[in-house]
Design a protein around this motif. Structure first.
Motif, PDB file in Angstrom:
ATOM      1  N   THR A  45      52.820  33.667  32.194  1.00 55.61           N
ATOM      2  CA  THR A  45      53.441  33.177  33.425  1.00 55.61           C
ATOM      3  C   THR A  45      53.026  31.742  33.701  1.00 55.61           C
ATOM      4  O   THR A  45      53.844  30.865  33.960  1.00 55.61           O
ATOM      5  N   CYS A  46      51.742  31.581  33.613  1.00 57.11           N
ATOM      6  CA  CYS A  46      51.208  30.253  33.874  1.00 57.11           C
ATOM      7  C   CYS A  46      51.711  29.257  32.830  1.00 57.11           C
ATOM      8  O   CYS A  46      52.049  28.119  33.146  1.00 57.11           O
ATOM      9  N   LYS A  48      54.410  29.309  31.172  1.00 53.52           N
ATOM     10  CA  LYS A  48      55.818  28.998  31.413  1.00 53.52           C
ATOM     11  C   LYS A  48      55.958  27.969  32.547  1.00 53.52           C
ATOM     12  O   LYS A  48      56.732  27.017  32.452  1.00 53.52           O
ATOM     13  N   ILE A  49      55.193  28.206  33.579  1.00 52.57           N
ATOM     14  CA  ILE A  49      55.283  27.298  34.720  1.00 52.57           C
ATOM     15  C   ILE A  49      54.749  25.913  34.353  1.00 52.57           C
ATOM     16  O   ILE A  49      55.351  24.884  34.670  1.00 52.57           O
ATOM     17  N   LEU A  50      53.638  25.908  33.647  1.00 50.19           N
ATOM     18  CA  LEU A  50      53.071  24.628  33.245  1.00 50.19           C
ATOM     19  C   LEU A  50      54.031  23.872  32.338  1.00 50.19           C
ATOM     20  O   LEU A  50      54.190  22.654  32.448  1.00 50.19           O
ATOM     21  N   ASP A  51      54.607  24.617  31.445  1.00 52.19           N
ATOM     22  CA  ASP A  51      55.557  24.015  30.523  1.00 52.19           C
ATOM     23  C   ASP A  51      56.639  23.267  31.299  1.00 52.19           C
ATOM     24  O   ASP A  51      56.923  22.095  31.051  1.00 52.19           O
ATOM     25  N   GLN A  52      57.192  23.990  32.270  1.00 47.71           N
ATOM     26  CA  GLN A  52      58.274  23.385  33.033  1.00 47.71           C
ATOM     27  C   GLN A  52      57.780  22.209  33.877  1.00 47.71           C
ATOM     28  O   GLN A  52      58.447  21.191  33.990  1.00 47.71           O
TER      29      GLN A  52
ATOM     30  N   VAL B  46      59.441  35.072  37.029  1.00 40.23           N
ATOM     31  CA  VAL B  46      59.165  36.325  37.721  1.00 40.23           C
ATOM     32  C   VAL B  46      59.127  37.475  36.721  1.00 40.23           C
ATOM     33  O   VAL B  46      58.265  38.359  36.793  1.00 40.23           O
ATOM     34  N   THR B  47      60.022  37.431  35.775  1.00 44.60           N
ATOM     35  CA  THR B  47      60.042  38.483  34.763  1.00 44.60           C
ATOM     36  C   THR B  47      58.751  38.494  33.956  1.00 44.60           C
ATOM     37  O   THR B  47      58.146  39.539  33.706  1.00 44.60           O
ATOM     38  N   LEU B  48      58.319  37.302  33.588  1.00 42.19           N
ATOM     39  CA  LEU B  48      57.058  37.206  32.861  1.00 42.19           C
ATOM     40  C   LEU B  48      55.899  37.736  33.684  1.00 42.19           C
ATOM     41  O   LEU B  48      55.023  38.454  33.195  1.00 42.19           O
ATOM     42  N   PHE B  49      55.931  37.349  34.948  1.00 44.93           N
ATOM     43  CA  PHE B  49      54.856  37.778  35.836  1.00 44.93           C
ATOM     44  C   PHE B  49      54.822  39.303  35.925  1.00 44.93           C
ATOM     45  O   PHE B  49      53.749  39.920  35.876  1.00 44.93           O
ATOM     46  N   ILE B  50      55.975  39.897  36.043  1.00 43.67           N
ATOM     47  CA  ILE B  50      56.037  41.352  36.163  1.00 43.67           C
ATOM     48  C   ILE B  50      55.541  42.020  34.879  1.00 43.67           C
ATOM     49  O   ILE B  50      54.741  42.953  34.913  1.00 43.67           O
ATOM     50  N   GLN B  51      55.997  41.502  33.772  1.00 44.23           N
ATOM     51  CA  GLN B  51      55.540  42.074  32.492  1.00 44.23           C
ATOM     52  C   GLN B  51      54.030  41.975  32.353  1.00 44.23           C
ATOM     53  O   GLN B  51      53.340  42.942  32.028  1.00 44.23           O
ATOM     54  N   SER B  87      49.496  31.631  39.880  1.00 47.00           N
ATOM     55  CA  SER B  87      50.447  30.693  39.290  1.00 47.00           C
ATOM     56  C   SER B  87      51.841  30.856  39.874  1.00 47.00           C
ATOM     57  O   SER B  87      52.581  29.889  40.022  1.00 47.00           O
ATOM     58  N   ILE B  88      52.169  32.076  40.174  1.00 44.94           N
ATOM     59  CA  ILE B  88      53.518  32.301  40.677  1.00 44.94           C
ATOM     60  C   ILE B  88      53.549  32.247  42.206  1.00 44.94           C
ATOM     61  O   ILE B  88      54.612  32.194  42.807  1.00 44.94           O
ATOM     62  N   GLY B  89      52.384  32.245  42.785  1.00 40.89           N
ATOM     63  CA  GLY B  89      52.330  32.163  44.242  1.00 40.89           C
ATOM     64  C   GLY B  89      52.378  33.514  44.934  1.00 40.89           C
ATOM     65  O   GLY B  89      52.783  33.607  46.089  1.00 40.89           O
ATOM     66  N   ALA B  90      51.961  34.556  44.222  1.00 47.36           N
ATOM     67  CA  ALA B  90      51.899  35.880  44.835  1.00 47.36           C
ATOM     68  C   ALA B  90      50.564  36.001  45.565  1.00 47.36           C
ATOM     69  O   ALA B  90      49.601  36.570  45.060  1.00 47.36           O
TER      70      ALA B  90
END
Lengths: 694, 152
Positions: A45-46, A48-52, B46-51, B87-90
């Motif tokens: 997740t991180c 992906k976000i960092l990448d962007q 969000v999908t990544l986060f859920i996985q 990272s996602i802000g949850a």
């Protein structure tokens, strides 16, 4: 912006979009767009976000979810990145470990990031060399600014380089050249070289600001301690006595018993020494090391001549530590000359006079044989008579000799290249690669070609190189030391080849070549008034080098291997100093090395030289880091048969006269990326081990 | 008309998520990162986060069931979950993870169990909220509208 302008052009890769322009004035507007960033995080997740986020900053982003694969990416393409961002907690490898390895092997700026914001964690990051520590979640605003670390690092390296010729230099230069390999612009390469040169000259002017210990800001306030060969030797002896693992600054200081030396001095020197050993252990396993040492030492070897008076002193030192080791250590610990040209009448740094009594107990059997005579002739006590300070100022005249020799060598080498007179390094390499006698004879060298007989004198050279003493300004100083290793190597190589007949196809050639290397130094030594003539010559050459550097690069550029060419040409630009020092990118050197090493078939020289070369080849090694053996650093004495593959390589290089130099370079170059790779085709860890163990 | 209604609904819903602490400004950053070159960015993240979270939660469940509990291992998982939720802000998941970690630090098994439940609950909540939010976004897009930008 000012800082940016100060950056050597070569530091930033024009080819990949970073592209600082060649001129000081215009830094491309797009900077830092194109900054090449590698992001390592197991958190997808991180990542992906960092990448962007990084893409939004117009950086050139590569993401990697595993630390181990990131490391291999970096080892293979370390010059493809400007900056690394790594998570701290990763399952396959601790982020700090990655940080450490990257710092040691690639010397890229690394930013750590973690959701763990505890002070001790941040501190740990800093201690491990992170240039920044970002707390997760990382914010876009923070990333917009990270390019500054790239700039700062390069800038600092430049500064360090100027001031103390630190180890970092090699990396910096290497990177610069590495970057150049992605560029097809001759100008860039030339420019960077020229800039380095200029910087060095600038450095010269400010050299009293020179800091021996770059990593210790506090040391700037203290009197500068010059780690002369003797002093360093005492240090090494103390460390040996204590055992490297148990050596602590305090105990070392006690053993050394040198008035004026502080625990801090010893501590920082020890730090460097350890780093050096660590890196050396990696480097020694790679043949590339040989190349470096050969190049570096040769240049510096020149310096020996002027120092001839000091021979005695150096002799005293010579027997105790393997010359290569000394040279290597010197190069590393004492810093390389920061200026391309040595100015006469350099300032004398504060010198600690080591008491010469310490036990000299470095296990170098081979050494003793080689240098036995010299030692006999010169009572160690003699050394005391010499005042280091006097030596540096009066006798050194380093610039002249240093440059002179290189030029000579170049003339010996490839005729076409020799015309350019500038590129000592390149020429030297070429020369080394030469496998045919005729060429040697054809050379328009200003001096008579040295014969094999001269080899016997080499030991003398070595001695002088030892002389180390007063550390003159970074420049002269270092040079004095290096020569030492070179000549020794040459001598060794010659003997081994002659007696053992180890060579592969190119052996005969090599033998001849070597004498040449040793010869310049010898001549100087033999000349009582070496200062006069050689000096003048050397200076002229040096100047010529600067001018010709461009040509050199251009010349090479046409060749299929621009990067290599750049490397070769680059060092010359800096003056002799460049070659010995870090000017050359490790990769390039590495490329050369294999050839040399193979040709000589002397594993020992590889290892030993590796030490000397280590500076340049810092990145080279790390293959099987653990395999390295301390003894190898100090004295690897046996000549080994080159690995078959190596020989083959050599032959290939020699196949075509015209393109030979380039070809070999090319080969080396191609392989350089794999240096860090355990799977190195022609030089397996096993080989190294066997060599070293002997 | 439908679009306007959906957009309003989206804004209200999203605002409540921020207001109630399910999401924080980091999620806004993620939303702002989405652009025409990467139109599904939020959805992908969000999908990544859920996985990721579900994997971590199941590993956590396994780790906690082990006897004796390896608090270091548990803590490592929690740390990871904390990282990705941050990272996602949850926010609420992240906060629950913080409490979880301090229980781990104290080798407090009871506390760990409690925190684990809490983390799992918070995760389930934010997951459904995020799915609702993304669902609304898709409806808006399908209706031909554009997703309103949010300020938290």
């Amino acid at each position: 912006m000012a800082a940016m302008q100060k950056l050597g052009v070569a530091n930033l890769n024009a080819g990949s979009g970073l592209g600082l322009s060649k001129t000081d004035e215009d830094v491309p507007d797009q900077f830092p767009a194109g900054l090449r960033v590698l992001v390592v995080d197991d958190d997808m997740t991180c990542l992906k976000i960092l990448d962007q986020m990084l893409r939004k900053c117009d950086y050139n982003v590569t993401v990697c979810p595993r630390a181990t694969s990131a490391l291999s990416i970096l080892r293979e393409r370390k010059s493809s990145f400007d900056l690394v961002i790594s998570d701290v907690h990763m399952p396959d490898m601790d982020g700090f470990k990655l940080l450490e390895l990257v710092g040691l092997e690639m010397d890229l700026p690394v930013i750590m990031m973690s959701a763990d914001k505890r002070t001790e964690m941040v501190m740990k990051g800093i201690k491990h060399g992170a240039c920044d520590y970002l707390i997760k979640p990382v914010r876009f605003e923070e990333l917009k600014n990270i390019w500054q670390h790239v700039v700062r690092k390069k800038w600092n390296e430049n500064k360090d380089h100027e001031q103390s010729g630190s180890v970092e230099d090699s990396d910096k230069h290497r990177r610069g050249t590495d970057d150049a390999e992605y560029t097809s612009s001759v100008n860039d390469a030339n420019d960077s070289n020229w800039k380095s040169q200029k910087k060095k000259r600038d450095a010269k002017e400010e050299e009293d600001d020179g800091e021996l210990e770059n990593d210790d800001p506090s040391s700037s306030k203290k009197p500068r301690v010059v780690w002369s060969v003797e002093l360093h030797q005492q240090f090494v002896n103390a460390v040996n006595q204590l055992g490297i693992d148990k050596a602590v600054p305090k105990r070392i200081l006690e053993l050394m018993n040198v008035p004026g030396l502080t625990r801090e001095n010893v501590a920082s020197h020890l730090q460097k020494f350890r780093l050096y050993l660590k890196r050396l252990s990696g480097v020694a396993q790679h043949q590339g090391a040989l190349h470096n040492s050969m190049c570096g030492p040769v240049d510096s070897g020149t310096k020996v001549g002027p120092l001839s008076r000091l021979d005695i002193q150096s002799l005293a030192a010579s027997g105790q530590i393997p010359p290569q080791t000394l040279a290597a250590l010197h190069a590393e610990l004492l810093g390389r000359p920061s200026t391309g040209m040595v100015l006469p009448g350099l300032e004398q740094p504060v010198i600690l006079q080591p008491s010469l009594q310490g036990p000299k107990c470095i296990p170098v059997d081979h050494r003793e044989v080689t240098f036995g005579k010299p030692l006999m002739k010169c009572p160690s006590g003699m050394s005391k008579h010499f005042q280091p300070a006097g030596i540096a100022v009066e006798d050194m005249s380093p610039s002249g000799f240093g440059s002179w020799v290189p030029s000579h060598l170049s003339s010996v080498g490839n005729p076409s290249i020799s015309g350019l007179s500038g590129p000592q390094n390149g020429n030297m390499l070429v020369q080394m690669l030469q496998q045919q006698q005729q060429q040697q004879q054809q050379q328009p060298s200003p001096l008579p070609l040295p014969s094999l007989v001269e080899a016997s004198h080499l030991p003398m050279n070595v001695q002088s190189s030892c002389l180390v003493s007063p550390s003159p300004p970074p420049t002269g100083f270092q040079i004095g030391n290096n020569p030492f290793s070179i000549s020794q190597n040459a001598a060794v190589l010659l003997r081994s080849q002659l007696s053992k007949g180890l060579q592969a196809g190119g052996a005969a050639t090599i033998c001849q070549t070597h004498p040449v290397y040793g010869a310049p130094a010898m001549d100087h030594m033999l000349l009582p008034h070496s200062n006069t003539l050689p000096l003048g010559v050397g200076q002229v050459v040096a100047e010529g080098d600067l001018k010709n550097a461009v040509m050199q690069s251009g010349y090479f550029h046409g060749s299929p291997v621009p990067p290599a060419a750049v490397a070769a040409g680059a060092s010359p630009c800096d003056g002799w100093r460049g070659s010995a020092l870090s000017m050359n990118p490790a990769s390039r050197l590495a490329g050369f090395v294999p050839n040399l090493g193979d040709a000589h078939g002397s594993a020992r020289s590889t290892a030993a030289l590796g030490g000397a070369a280590e500076l340049q080849g810092r990145n080279l090694g790390f293959v099987g880091k653990d395999t390295c053996i301390i003894p190898s650093r100090f004295a690897v004495d046996d000549v080994e048969t080159p690995p078959p593959e190596a020989l083959n390589q050599n032959k290939v290089g020699g196949a075509d006269d015209t393109g030979r130099a380039q070809q070999e370079i090319h080969l080396g170059f191609m392989e350089s990326p794999k240096v860090g790779n355990p799977g190195l085709p022609h030089f397996s860890p096993g080989d190294v081990m066997s060599v070293l163990s002997k | 008309m439908e679009v306007r209604r959906l957009q309003r609904q989206y804004v209200e819903f999203a605002s409540s998520l921020f207001r109630e602490g399910f999401l924080d400004e980091q999620f806004s950053q993620v939303q702002q990162l989405q652009d025409e070159t990467n139109p599904d960015f939020v959805y992908e993240v969000v999908t990544l986060f859920i996985q990721d979270s579900e994997r971590l939660l199941s590993e956590l469940a396994r780790s906690i069931d082990e006897q004796p509990v390896d608090f270091v291992k548990v803590d490592a998982h929690v740390h990871q979950l904390k990282g990705s939720s941050a990272s996602i802000g949850a926010r609420r998941v992240k906060n629950a993870c913080l409490a979880f970690r301090s229980s781990c630090d104290g080798n407090n098994f009871e506390g760990c169990l409690r925190c684990f439940q809490q983390v799992r609950n918070e995760y389930s909540l934010v997951k459904s909220k995020l799915e609702s939010l993304l669902g609304l976004e898709q409806q808006i897009m399908r209706a031909g509208g554009s997703v309103p930008t949010l300020k938290c």
